[in-house]
Design an enzyme around this catalytic site. Structure first.
Site, PDB file in Angstrom:
ATOM      1  N   VAL A 203     -76.475  12.861  33.425  1.00  0.00           N
ATOM      2  CA  VAL A 203     -77.146  11.690  33.992  1.00  0.00           C
ATOM      3  C   VAL A 203     -78.646  11.760  33.722  1.00  0.00           C
ATOM      4  CG1 VAL A 203     -77.568  10.305  36.062  1.00  0.00           C
ATOM      5  CG2 VAL A 203     -75.404  11.555  35.818  1.00  0.00           C
ATOM      6  N   CYS A 204     -79.301  12.709  34.380  1.00  0.00           N
ATOM      7  CA  CYS A 204     -80.762  12.737  34.387  1.00  0.00           C
ATOM      8  C   CYS A 204     -81.379  13.254  33.097  1.00  0.00           C
ATOM      9  CB  CYS A 204     -81.256  13.554  35.572  1.00  0.00           C
ATOM     10  SG  CYS A 204     -80.704  12.856  37.154  1.00  0.00           S
ATOM     11  N   LEU A 205     -80.565  13.796  32.181  1.00  0.00           N
ATOM     12  CA  LEU A 205     -81.048  14.145  30.850  1.00  0.00           C
ATOM     13  C   LEU A 205     -80.612  13.132  29.814  1.00  0.00           C
ATOM     14  CD1 LEU A 205     -80.940  17.996  30.254  1.00  0.00           C
ATOM     15  CD2 LEU A 205     -82.705  16.570  31.249  1.00  0.00           C
TER      16      LEU A 205
END
Length: 220
Positions: free
Chosen positions: A124-126
Site C-alpha cells: 500500500v504505502c510503498l
C-alpha cells in the site's frame, strides 16, 4: 552500434550517488509494524536504521513521513527519528504519500530525481507512491529489506508490481556501498565502517575481525 572507443573508466548514470538521490522513509510506525508479517520485524528496524545512517553519513536528503500518527499508527520509529533529530516528520491522511502536497514539495525541494524508497506496508504505502512518482518521471529504488508487507506474498507481489512499472529493487547495504563506491574515499570511510559494524550482521563482524587482526584500515 557499439563503439568500443567510448568505453572508459567512469561511473554509470544509473548509480545512486550522494548528489543525485533523496531518501523517502514512509510510515515506519508502531501500528504498521504490528501488522507486518513478511519478514522479521527486528531485522526491518535494523535495516531501516542502517539505511538512515547511510543517508546521514553521505548528506543525502531524507524525507520522513507518517500516516495518522495521532489517531491510529503512532509516532515515527524512535530509532529512525533519532538519526534525523532536526527533520520535520510530515504526517498525512493519504495512504498514497504522493497525494500529499507537503510531502511532494519536500521531495521536489531537494531537486533530486532518484528516490530511495522504504516503508510499511509494501503493498500500500510503498507501491502507491512508487507508481505515482514513476509516472511523473522520477526514478524509484525500493529498499526491499527496509520495508515490509502484511504477508510474504503481499510484499513480494508489490515488489513485482513496482519492478514491472520501472522501479529498481535494492537492499540497504547495496545502497550504502553504492554511495561509498571507492574505499579510498576517506571522508566517509570511517562512518561506513561504523554503520556496517552496527547493522550489517556477519559482514560487520568480519570488519571487526579484519580491523582487529589486520589493522584499523582493513577495507570492507
Amino acid at each position: 552500434m557499439f563503439d568500443v572507443s567510448q568505453v572508459h573508466a567512469a561511473p554509470g548514470a544509473d548509480l545512486i550517488t550522494p548528489d543525485n538521490a533523496v531518501m523517502l522513509f514512509v510510515d515506519h510506525q508502531p501500528q504498521m509494524f504490528f501488522g507486518t508479517g513478511s519478514g522479521d520485524r527486528a531485522a526491518i528496524i535494523n535495516n531501516t536504521v542502517g539505511l538512515a545512517k547511510a543517508a546521514r553519513a553521505f548528506d543525502v536528503p531524507a524525507v520522513l513521513t507518517t500516516v495518522a500518527a495521532e489517531s491510529f499508527s503512532g509516532p515515527l520509529l524512535p530509532q529512525l527519528a533519532e538519526v534525523f533529530p532536526k527533520n520535520e516528520v510530515i504526517d498525512r491522511t493519504t495512504m498514497n504519500a504522493w497525494e500529499d502536497e507537503a510531502l511532494v514539495e519536500a521531495v521536489r525541494a531537494t531537486g533530486r530525481k532518484k528516490i530511495v524508497l522504504s516503508g510499511l506496508w509494501t503493498e500500500v504505502c510503498l507501491v502507491l507512491p512508487a507508481l505515482s512518482a514513476l509516472e511523473q518521471g522520477c526514478e524509484v529504488y525500493v529498499v526491499a529489506d527496509a520495508s515490509g508487507g502484511v504477508t510474504p506474498a503481499a510484499h513480494e507481489h508489490a515488489l513485482q508490481r513496482m519492478v514491472a512499472a520501472g522501479a529498481v529493487p535494492v537492499t540497504w547495504v547495496q545502497v550504502l556501498l553504492e554511495l561509498q563506491r571507492d574505499w579510498a574515499r576517506q571522508e566517509t570511510y570511517g562512518a561506513v565502517m561504523e554503520i556496517v559494524k552496527a547493522h550489517a550482521g556477519a559482514y560487520g563482524l568480519g570488519v571487526v575481525y579484519a580491523q582487529t587482526v589486520i589493522g584499523a584500515h582493513a577495507a570492507g
